[in-house]
Design a protein around this motif. Sequence first.
Motif, PDB file in Angstrom:
ATOM      1  N   GLU A 343       3.147 -68.251   2.799  1.00 15.44           N
ATOM      2  CA  GLU A 343       3.851 -67.404   3.512  1.00 15.44           C
ATOM      3  C   GLU A 343       2.952 -67.048   4.978  1.00 15.44           C
ATOM      4  OE1 GLU A 343       5.169 -64.622  -0.081  1.00 15.44           O
ATOM      5  OE2 GLU A 343       3.841 -63.870   1.203  1.00 15.44           O
ATOM      6  N   ASN A 345       2.698 -63.594   7.175  1.00 11.96           N
ATOM      7  CA  ASN A 345       2.997 -62.187   7.011  1.00 11.96           C
ATOM      8  C   ASN A 345       2.452 -61.204   8.072  1.00 11.96           C
ATOM      9  OD1 ASN A 345       4.250 -62.052   4.409  1.00 11.96           O
ATOM     10  ND2 ASN A 345       2.131 -62.661   3.629  1.00 11.96           N
ATOM     11  N   TYR A 353       2.412 -57.129  -0.779  1.00 10.38           N
ATOM     12  CA  TYR A 353       3.284 -58.188  -0.383  1.00 10.38           C
ATOM     13  C   TYR A 353       3.650 -59.121  -1.517  1.00 10.38           C
ATOM     14  CZ  TYR A 353       1.869 -57.108   4.370  1.00 10.38           C
ATOM     15  OH  TYR A 353       1.800 -56.314   5.540  1.00 10.38           O
ATOM     16  N   GLY A 354       3.311 -58.403  -2.701  1.00 12.94           N
ATOM     17  CA  GLY A 354       4.297 -58.827  -3.884  1.00 12.94           C
ATOM     18  C   GLY A 354       3.687 -59.871  -4.935  1.00 12.94           C
ATOM     19  N   VAL A 358       6.783 -61.029  -6.669  1.00 11.74           N
ATOM     20  CA  VAL A 358       7.795 -61.836  -6.126  1.00 11.74           C
ATOM     21  C   VAL A 358       7.088 -63.211  -5.306  1.00 11.74           C
ATOM     22  CG1 VAL A 358       9.103 -59.956  -5.528  1.00 11.74           C
ATOM     23  CG2 VAL A 358       7.638 -60.380  -3.934  1.00 11.74           C
ATOM     24  N   THR A 359       7.669 -64.275  -5.462  1.00 14.17           N
ATOM     25  CA  THR A 359       7.083 -65.527  -4.731  1.00 14.17           C
ATOM     26  C   THR A 359       8.307 -66.542  -4.733  1.00 14.17           C
ATOM     27  OG1 THR A 359       5.494 -67.130  -4.807  1.00 14.17           O
ATOM     28  CG2 THR A 359       6.337 -66.232  -7.037  1.00 14.17           C
ATOM     29  N   LYS A 372      11.890 -63.616  -8.963  1.00 12.93           N
ATOM     30  CA  LYS A 372      12.302 -62.585  -7.730  1.00 12.93           C
ATOM     31  C   LYS A 372      11.628 -63.279  -6.476  1.00 12.93           C
ATOM     32  CE  LYS A 372      12.388 -58.572 -10.588  1.00 12.93           C
ATOM     33  NZ  LYS A 372      11.697 -57.073 -10.751  1.00 12.93           N
ATOM     34  N   THR A 373      12.468 -63.242  -5.477  1.00 12.47           N
ATOM     35  CA  THR A 373      11.811 -63.677  -4.108  1.00 12.47           C
ATOM     36  C   THR A 373      11.838 -62.324  -3.143  1.00 12.47           C
ATOM     37  OG1 THR A 373      14.017 -64.382  -3.463  1.00 12.47           O
ATOM     38  CG2 THR A 373      12.390 -66.114  -4.131  1.00 12.47           C
ATOM     39  N   TYR A 374      12.372 -61.257  -3.980  1.00 11.39           N
ATOM     40  CA  TYR A 374      12.508 -60.146  -3.081  1.00 11.39           C
ATOM     41  C   TYR A 374      12.442 -58.772  -3.963  1.00 11.39           C
ATOM     42  CZ  TYR A 374      14.589 -55.857  -0.405  1.00 11.39           C
ATOM     43  OH  TYR A 374      14.596 -54.830   0.139  1.00 11.39           O
ATOM     44  N   GLU A 379       6.741 -56.255   0.858  1.00 12.82           N
ATOM     45  CA  GLU A 379       7.024 -56.852   2.022  1.00 12.82           C
ATOM     46  C   GLU A 379       7.643 -58.263   1.907  1.00 12.82           C
ATOM     47  OE1 GLU A 379       6.607 -55.744   5.227  1.00 12.82           O
ATOM     48  OE2 GLU A 379       6.348 -53.785   4.243  1.00 12.82           O
ATOM     49  N   SER A 380       8.349 -58.860   2.476  1.00 13.95           N
ATOM     50  CA  SER A 380       8.852 -60.257   2.788  1.00 13.95           C
ATOM     51  C   SER A 380       8.181 -60.907   3.745  1.00 13.95           C
ATOM     52  CB  SER A 380      10.475 -60.366   2.965  1.00 13.95           C
ATOM     53  OG  SER A 380      11.126 -59.830   1.878  1.00 13.95           O
ATOM     54  N   GLN A 384       8.419 -68.578   5.287  1.00 11.27           N
ATOM     55  CA  GLN A 384       7.852 -68.978   3.831  1.00 11.27           C
ATOM     56  C   GLN A 384       7.674 -70.651   3.931  1.00 11.27           C
ATOM     57  OE1 GLN A 384       9.008 -70.442   0.781  1.00 11.27           O
ATOM     58  NE2 GLN A 384      11.297 -70.479   1.505  1.00 11.27           N
TER      59      GLN A 384
END
Length: 476
Positions: A343, A345, A353-354, A358-359, A372-374, A379-380, A384
């Motif tokens: 990532e 960022n 940042y998850g 999320v990843t 999950k990616t979101y 934060e996204s 990526q």
Amino acid sequence: MIALRLIFIAIGFTVLFSSCQKPKGKELYTLHCAGCHGMQLQGTTSGSELLNSLWKNEAGEAYITSRIKFGIPNSTMIGWETILTEKEITAISKYIVAFQQDRDSHEVKTGTEKVKTKTYRLQVEKLVIDHLATPWAIEFLNADSALISEKHGSLKWFVNGELDQTPITGLPKPHTASFTGGYMDIALDPDFESNRWVYLAYSETFGNVDDKDAPGMTKIVRGKITENQWQEEQTLFQMPDSLHLIHGDRWGCRLIFDKEGSLYFTIGDMGRDKDSQKLNKPTGKVFRINPDGSIPDDNPFITTPGALPAIYTLGNRNTQGLTINPKTGEIWSTDHGPRGGDELNILHKGANYGWPVVTFGIDYSGEIISDKTYQEGMESPVVQWTPSIAVCPTTFIQSPLFPKWENDLLVGALAFQEIRLLDVVGNKVVQQEIIIKGMGRIRDLKFGPDGALYVLTNSPDRLLRITPDEQKSIFS
């Protein structure tokens, strides 16, 4: 564990050896792999090159064996466990590692290469290769000299284009038995000219530094170098024994000062991914402190019960790049993902940042980390990378030698052995270009006082100086 760009797309035939026949790595590689990856491991139009040496230096032969055996999900790399025996897979792994070692031993140690990009024709000078041992960071003190940190626990002078072998004594001993631990980033105080403070991040243990089972954690110190002696050391950040970890991996650690003089540093998740979401754990975080180690009054979690007050962001995995956007003053970071999900960022105070909720990546075993990616409240990334390029250092470009790249971003990759130029417009990346490929694992990127780009590499260990072709070296 650093994500690895690997091997072996299936070719259109398979030759099986009997179980009683002693496997020979070269023959097996030729039969099963060379059609896609080349006899010299150089890659072809249908398969990637295999000349990066991540498995030799950091991941180990067992890791590459696992990738051959089980394959890479969501890619054309199949698992070979039903086609080849354990001995045959091991033989191929040993052959690849041996080939790389032999190639490294014959590496041309000096010289200059020309590289063409869309904007510039670059001159790449190989300034240093001898006597560097797994360098991690470089920091320029002035036009003539720089400091280079080495993983095993040393700082070396780079003076007038040469590596000075005079040892700097009195340095702290790092916990180098902890796989990826050791000396990491170095930085100079914003007022270095007057106070001479040098900042150092390294892996510390309260046990035996040579004991792989000793617990360890990242420590931040500063000191002064006088007549090649490390003196006046001050501890700025240190965790208690209870928060030290055994067999830590993915340490981080990058350092940077913002325009207000605050010091930011990173600690990787150390293989404890879920702790990245816990404010009472130091792993998987970005921290902010004052230069003397005190905590800024406006840190986001300073009043949160049980939280470590130096935490600035959470949910990070293994942040190995920090740089200041010259237009906005914001800190941009690169976070090394698992298999996929590297990532880029922008750091915001108190943001999550998850990781690992999320990843975009999957685990090295092929297991799903998260579907999950979101998620709302997390934060996204700006960008990526999947598959993972093993992203590491990053720097915004501000150099009189590269006016056409002004305020664009460079990122370096370990496994992919490349430098990418990212065209940044506002807070978006609109284009990427690979400008350097196959010259070593990119560990650090710094623009020197002469405006040139200095690139610190592993595998082979050396320093590159990059300029537009018409620029002359200050060391020639």
